[in-house]
Design a protein around this motif. Sequence first.
Motif, mmCIF file in Angstrom:
data_model
loop_
_atom_site.group_PDB
_atom_site.id
_atom_site.type_symbol
_atom_site.label_atom_id
_atom_site.label_comp_id
_atom_site.label_asym_id
_atom_site.label_seq_id
_atom_site.Cartn_x
_atom_site.Cartn_y
_atom_site.Cartn_z
ATOM 1 N N LEU A 1 52.361 35.478 41.603
ATOM 2 C CA LEU A 1 52.027 35.629 40.191
ATOM 3 C C LEU A 1 50.660 35.022 39.876
ATOM 4 O O LEU A 1 49.910 35.570 39.057
ATOM 5 N N HIS A 2 50.306 33.924 40.533
ATOM 6 C CA HIS A 2 49.006 33.321 40.243
ATOM 7 C C HIS A 2 47.865 34.248 40.686
ATOM 8 O O HIS A 2 46.792 34.256 40.070
ATOM 9 N N SER A 3 48.080 35.066 41.732
ATOM 10 C CA SER A 3 47.060 36.023 42.154
ATOM 11 C C SER A 3 46.896 37.123 41.114
ATOM 12 O O SER A 3 45.770 37.551 40.812
ATOM 13 N N LEU A 4 48.016 37.584 40.555
ATOM 14 C CA LEU A 4 47.945 38.585 39.484
ATOM 15 C C LEU A 4 47.191 38.024 38.284
ATOM 16 O O LEU A 4 46.320 38.688 37.708
ATOM 17 N N GLN A 5 47.527 36.780 37.911
ATOM 18 C CA GLN A 5 46.870 36.172 36.748
ATOM 19 C C GLN A 5 45.366 35.997 36.984
ATOM 20 O O GLN A 5 44.552 36.217 36.074
ATOM 21 N N ASN A 6 44.989 35.625 38.195
ATOM 22 C CA ASN A 6 43.567 35.473 38.493
ATOM 23 C C ASN A 6 42.835 36.802 38.358
ATOM 24 O O ASN A 6 41.702 36.859 37.855
ATOM 25 N N GLU A 7 43.470 37.872 38.825
ATOM 26 C CA GLU A 7 42.824 39.182 38.795
ATOM 27 C C GLU A 7 42.646 39.681 37.358
ATOM 28 O O GLU A 7 41.558 40.080 36.959
ATOM 29 N N VAL A 8 43.711 39.662 36.569
ATOM 30 C CA VAL A 8 43.598 40.173 35.201
ATOM 31 C C VAL A 8 42.798 39.213 34.329
ATOM 32 O O VAL A 8 42.212 39.614 33.312
ATOM 33 N N GLY A 9 42.755 37.927 34.733
ATOM 34 C CA GLY A 9 41.975 36.942 33.981
ATOM 35 C C GLY A 9 40.493 37.246 33.978
ATOM 36 O O GLY A 9 39.770 36.848 33.052
ATOM 37 N N ARG A 10 40.017 37.968 35.007
ATOM 38 C CA ARG A 10 38.600 38.339 35.045
ATOM 39 C C ARG A 10 38.233 39.263 33.892
ATOM 40 O O ARG A 10 37.071 39.338 33.498
ATOM 41 N N ALA A 11 39.237 39.946 33.370
ATOM 42 C CA ALA A 11 39.012 40.828 32.223
ATOM 43 C C ALA A 11 39.414 40.159 30.916
ATOM 44 O O ALA A 11 39.522 40.821 29.877
ATOM 45 N N GLY A 12 39.656 38.833 30.955
ATOM 46 C CA GLY A 12 40.047 38.114 29.749
ATOM 47 C C GLY A 12 41.452 38.439 29.297
ATOM 48 O O GLY A 12 41.747 38.410 28.094
#
Length: 421
Positions: free
Chosen positions: A113-124
């Motif tokens: 889940l932290h990898s998913l959050q990091n990825e979508v976090g790049r788009a705010g």
Amino acid sequence: MGTSTDPDVTALARSLDGDGEIRPLEPGDPAGSIDGVPASIVARPTSVAGVSAVLREAHAQGLVTVPRGAGTALGWGSPPERVDMILDITRLDRLIEHEAGDLVVVAEAGLPLHSLQNEVGRAGQELVADVPPERLAAGSTVGGTLATAPSGPRRLQRLALRDLVLGATVVLADGTVATSGGKVVKNVAGYDLAKLVTGSFGTLGVIVRAAFRLHPVQPARAVVLRTGPMEEVATLARQIVASQLAPAAVEIDRPADSDEATVAVLLEGAAEAVRSRTEEATALLDGELASPPPWWGQLPGGDVLAKATATLTGVTDLLRAARDAEQRYGAGVAIRGTAAGVLHAGITASSADGVAAVVARLRIAAPSPREGTVTVLQAPSEVRADLDPWGPVAGLELMRGIKNRLDPGRNLAPGRFVGGI
């Protein structure tokens, strides 16, 4: 526990056709059991097709399979009746699609889940799952998160995880691949599989892919705290929930053996709006602006972890019940969670009978599925042996009917879920 079946390892490996691996498990292997119930083999497929193929072969052999992600919540729920094969889904770890403009992400179940959050976090953006920090740090996966459906602070405003899942691809016990919701490929006779498998502890199907609705990360946030007598704090928290302040979260923390509690109000949004709403919340609570407290988003400590739900007004009754149980039984009962009525209890008692007495007292304060429930998520084996972990459950016969429809042979994690499902 049921009697295990000796698996035909060669046939299982052949079914994968190079799309993963099968490994026999040695007795005592720490990775070779599910909540203390040992397995014979572990399968590690690398694709949805691999999951389907190995489950089809396992089903033909009459094997009992239990899916496993990162293993951060294997002690939650009930132990399975037996385990022949552990199905490790951590190699299905791709982020399939992120449609930032539509606020949608599609990921395989083994993705941390932290990898998913990091990825979508790049788009705010973010998936508002609010998994306990210790599980997140240990690599809790997309599939494991859905299967156990943890409850975090921001469900008050952003709803529960089951409301954010748009669709899921699930492999049924016989290897059938079914998808519901977004990106539909094949439906299963009117069932919303994405909702059904959320919180089902792997008993209905193996989650292999899921689509979620995302939220934009808010530009500003503030936290207001107030500590005081627990009933007064509960009343103030209820007033905040019912106000026009639109808080992102209203959390209550009542430590064990205390007559006091703390309410923490999270406000999110545009900077100016957060500033004015913070002033109103501070005045209403007679509180103070502060950083998030150390306990924010954490599960309460204790030998036993229970999830307690209550009506908005029933939270006060739950706090009273915790204090009463402490005084009657010499136990410690910490209560923490959202003031809207989804909380966790950390229970420490000197005996299994003491835990059972505390749980019974809490259930009096949350007496029915309509008014609230108390579910024991995690406890030592000696406690679970004589305690119904689930308590009263609405629609149990309907749930059993769904299990029978999707897994008539009880080949997937039998006994892990409510009512022995």
